[in-house]
Enzyme design. Structure first.
Site, PDB file in Angstrom:
ATOM      1  N   ALA A   1      -1.972 -17.259   7.314  1.00 42.53           N
ATOM      2  CA  ALA A   1      -3.347 -17.409   6.843  1.00 42.53           C
ATOM      3  C   ALA A   1      -3.374 -18.358   5.658  1.00 42.53           C
ATOM      4  CB  ALA A   1      -3.923 -16.057   6.425  1.00 42.53           C
TER       5      ALA A   1
ATOM      6  N   ARG B   1     -22.135 -17.113  -7.132  1.00 42.16           N
ATOM      7  CA  ARG B   1     -21.395 -18.244  -7.672  1.00 42.16           C
ATOM      8  C   ARG B   1     -19.977 -17.804  -8.026  1.00 42.16           C
ATOM      9  NH1 ARG B   1     -24.172 -22.853  -6.420  1.00 42.16           N
ATOM     10  NH2 ARG B   1     -26.415 -22.588  -6.904  1.00 42.16           N
TER      11      ARG B   1
ATOM     12  N   LYS C   1      11.579  -2.846   5.557  1.00 42.06           N
ATOM     13  CA  LYS C   1      10.962  -2.549   4.265  1.00 42.06           C
ATOM     14  C   LYS C   1       9.541  -2.008   4.457  1.00 42.06           C
ATOM     15  CE  LYS C   1       8.281  -4.675   1.936  1.00 42.06           C
ATOM     16  NZ  LYS C   1       7.388  -3.485   1.779  1.00 42.06           N
TER      17      LYS C   1
ATOM     18  N   GLY D   1       4.704   1.988  -4.380  1.00 39.37           N
ATOM     19  CA  GLY D   1       3.756   1.597  -5.409  1.00 39.37           C
ATOM     20  C   GLY D   1       4.199   1.984  -6.802  1.00 39.37           C
TER      21      GLY D   1
ATOM     22  N   SER E   1      -2.672  -7.438  -9.988  1.00 45.30           N
ATOM     23  CA  SER E   1      -2.965  -7.551  -8.559  1.00 45.30           C
ATOM     24  C   SER E   1      -1.749  -7.094  -7.774  1.00 45.30           C
ATOM     25  CB  SER E   1      -3.313  -8.994  -8.180  1.00 45.30           C
ATOM     26  OG  SER E   1      -3.412  -9.132  -6.775  1.00 45.30           O
TER      27      SER E   1
ATOM     28  N   VAL F   1      -1.458  -7.750  -4.596  1.00 47.44           N
ATOM     29  CA  VAL F   1      -1.289  -8.696  -3.490  1.00 47.44           C
ATOM     30  C   VAL F   1       0.046  -9.418  -3.643  1.00 47.44           C
ATOM     31  CG1 VAL F   1      -2.210 -10.737  -2.349  1.00 47.44           C
ATOM     32  CG2 VAL F   1      -3.776  -9.006  -3.250  1.00 47.44           C
TER      33      VAL F   1
ATOM     34  N   ASP G   1       5.865  -8.557  -0.446  1.00 46.97           N
ATOM     35  CA  ASP G   1       6.548  -9.778  -0.007  1.00 46.97           C
ATOM     36  C   ASP G   1       7.520 -10.266  -1.079  1.00 46.97           C
ATOM     37  OD1 ASP G   1       5.104  -9.803   2.389  1.00 46.97           O
ATOM     38  OD2 ASP G   1       3.457 -10.923   1.474  1.00 46.97           O
TER      39      ASP G   1
ATOM     40  N   GLY H   1      -4.686 -12.606  -8.647  1.00 45.30           N
ATOM     41  CA  GLY H   1      -5.051 -13.194  -7.360  1.00 45.30           C
ATOM     42  C   GLY H   1      -3.952 -13.081  -6.329  1.00 45.30           C
TER      43      GLY H   1
END
Length: 316
Positions: free
Chosen positions: A12, A29, A184, A225, A249, A251, A255, A290
């Protein structure tokens, strides 16, 4: 250092924005736009490249968005090979709302691949020459549930250590084939795999050791976590608490964990050192905003601070 290849079946373009407030039916915005190449295997390759490893990313891509993905990948230290498909590469979006501190994530399913396109991937894997193959991320629509099992069989024939990080039926079918070097799963993914709540560290550890003893995977790393992570192999089960860092974050944390572990294995570190390095990378990643991933300087700093994982001696 042994070379590493990664496989991303459903990559992606990851787009991240910030907005003061997200409101329905209003033009919102955005600020601080970021565009990154994404998908499990691509993220793992980005991490390995940042850590100084030798990595080659293989991925499916198609359409104008596939071309844009190529351009983004060229900005990162890795070799890459695109496997063409007809469908358009997906675009995933995350929006951070400044007012509430909440994050909204939009993840499309992506293109549908054909049997011929899946066969092209297997043909490419049959020509691989590397020490490790990391298959990470979801399967696209149209791919058979046992695709990762097929990929592992090819790796085994070519004497390549196969690493798997996926979920759902793709995980179950891939694991059933056996002879995997490392899996994993997150705790949630492991629970779904076995269909049990796995309450408590003992239950998690027993499940991980059952996988090791069945020879389905030589090593199992379970990420939990903020509670830490667990590592199982023939020498036993070890637990490491999460490093105390300020989370911005989540995200890319998984990985980063996996990329650092495989990088350490490729550098011929012992298994517990590789596990500790993965813990450091995961902690480094949650400090980045991010869709950014871990950075080497912070990984090395946290690795030096991290405690040695403790054996769970009651697990036999």
């Amino acid at each position: 250092m042994t070379s590493i290849a990664t496989l991303t079946m459903n990559p992606a373009i990851d787009v991240a924005y910030e907005a003061d407030r997200v409101m329905p039916m209003h033009k919102v915005r955005s600020h601080e736009e970021h565009y990154d190449p994404g998908g499990g295997g691509i993220n793992v390759a980005r991490v390995i490249g940042r850590l100084g490893g030798k990595v080659h990313a293989y991925y499916l891509a198609g359409g104008a968005t596939g071309d844009a993905l190529d351009g983004l990948l060229d900005l990162h230290p890795m070799e890459r090979s695109r496997i063409d498909i007809v469908g358009n590469t997906r675009i995933s979006t995350s929006v951070y709302e400044r007012e509430s501190g909440q994050k909204y994530r939009f993840v499309p399913s992506g293109p549908t691949v054909t049997p011929d396109e899946c066969r092209k991937v297997i043909d490419r894997l049959n020509r691989l020459s590397c020490g490790y193959l990391v298959a990470s991320g979801s399967l696209p629509l149209g791919a058979p549930d046992d695709f990762y099992r097929q990929a592992c069989a090819v790796a085994r024939q070519r004497e390549i250590k196969f690493v798997l990080d996926t979920s759902g039926s793709a995980f179950k079918h891939g694991l059933d084939g056996g002879s995997i070097f490392l899996i994993k799963p997150s705790l949630g993914e492991l629970r779904k795999l076995v269909g049990l709540p796995l309450d408590g560290i003992d239950a998690i550890a027993h499940t991980a050791m059952e996988i090791v003893r069945s020879r389905k995977s030589e090593y199992v790393a379970v990420t939990m976590g903020h509670e830490g992570a667990l590592f199982a192999g023939q020498s036993g089960v070890f637990f490491a608490p999460a490093l105390a860092v300020e989370a911005k974050s989540a995200v890319g944390a998984g990985d980063s964990f996996l990329g650092a572990m495989v990088h350490a294995f490729a550098a011929r570190e012992d298994p517990l050192a590789a596990f500790r390095y993965g813990m450091a990378a995961g902690a480094a990643a949650v400090q980045t905003p991010g869709t950014d991933l871990c950075h080497r300087e912070e990984v090395d700093r946290l690795f030096r601070l991290g405690a040695m994982p403790q054996p769970l001696r009651q697990i036999v």
